[in-house]
Design a protein around this motif. Structure first.
Motif, mmCIF file in Angstrom:
data_model
loop_
_atom_site.group_PDB
_atom_site.id
_atom_site.type_symbol
_atom_site.label_atom_id
_atom_site.label_comp_id
_atom_site.label_asym_id
_atom_site.label_seq_id
_atom_site.Cartn_x
_atom_site.Cartn_y
_atom_site.Cartn_z
ATOM 1 N N MET A 98 -4.004 0.583 -8.967
ATOM 2 C CA MET A 98 -2.728 0.280 -9.620
ATOM 3 C C MET A 98 -2.047 -0.877 -8.900
ATOM 4 S SD MET A 98 -1.130 4.009 -10.205
ATOM 5 C CE MET A 98 -2.001 5.290 -11.046
ATOM 6 N N ASP A 99 -1.210 -1.569 -9.625
ATOM 7 C CA ASP A 99 -0.466 -2.682 -9.056
ATOM 8 C C ASP A 99 0.869 -2.146 -8.534
ATOM 9 O OD1 ASP A 99 0.137 -5.239 -8.305
ATOM 10 O OD2 ASP A 99 0.780 -5.868 -10.301
ATOM 11 N N MET B 154 0.849 -1.183 0.000
ATOM 12 C CA MET B 154 0.000 0.000 0.000
ATOM 13 C C MET B 154 0.885 1.233 0.000
ATOM 14 S SD MET B 154 -3.017 0.775 -0.101
ATOM 15 C CE MET B 154 -4.369 1.733 0.360
ATOM 16 N N ILE B 155 0.412 2.264 -0.630
ATOM 17 C CA ILE B 155 1.198 3.482 -0.719
ATOM 18 C C ILE B 155 1.092 4.252 0.597
ATOM 19 C CG2 ILE B 155 -0.151 5.429 -1.552
ATOM 20 C CD1 ILE B 155 1.817 5.174 -4.005
ATOM 21 N N ASP B 156 2.132 4.979 0.928
ATOM 22 C CA ASP B 156 2.209 5.735 2.161
ATOM 23 C C ASP B 156 1.135 6.829 2.182
ATOM 24 O OD1 ASP B 156 3.001 6.920 4.490
ATOM 25 O OD2 ASP B 156 4.902 7.693 3.721
ATOM 26 N N THR B 157 0.316 6.853 3.231
ATOM 27 C CA THR B 157 -0.760 7.844 3.303
ATOM 28 C C THR B 157 -0.213 9.261 3.427
ATOM 29 O OG1 THR B 157 -0.947 7.473 5.690
ATOM 30 C CG2 THR B 157 -2.473 6.259 4.266
#
Length: 89
Positions: free
Chosen positions: A44-45, A1-4
């Motif tokens: 997105m992957d 997961m991308i950094d919030t």
């Protein structure tokens, strides 16, 4: 997961880049931008940096093992070729 935190930073930058009239809608606009970004990034992957670094290390170790195996194979092929060149009694 991308950094919030990254998403919030991007959302803030997008919000600040908007024309003043739209920006005056305030926090709601920034929240909506953040939600849209999170939704798009989740589609997105993507992998996070930690996962990427782990896979990079795995790939490096695999390449090292492959190089060792290629060297051993080359040596064995050389021995086999040398043995085949000797005349039979």
């Amino acid at each position: 997961m991308i950094d919030t935190k990254k998403i919030e930073q991007i959302a803030r930058q997008v919000h600040e880049a908007m024309p003043k009239g739209i920006r005056e809608f305030g926090e709601d606009t920034e929240k909506k931008v953040r939600q849209v970004l999170q939704a798009q990034f989740s589609r997105m992957d993507l992998v996070n940096r930690e996962e990427f670094d782990v896979q990079t290390q795995v790939l490096l170790r695999t390449r090292e093992k492959l190089a060792v195996l290629e060297q051993r194979l080359s040596e064995l092929e050389g021995k086999l070729a040398a043995g085949a060149e000797k005349p039979q009694p």
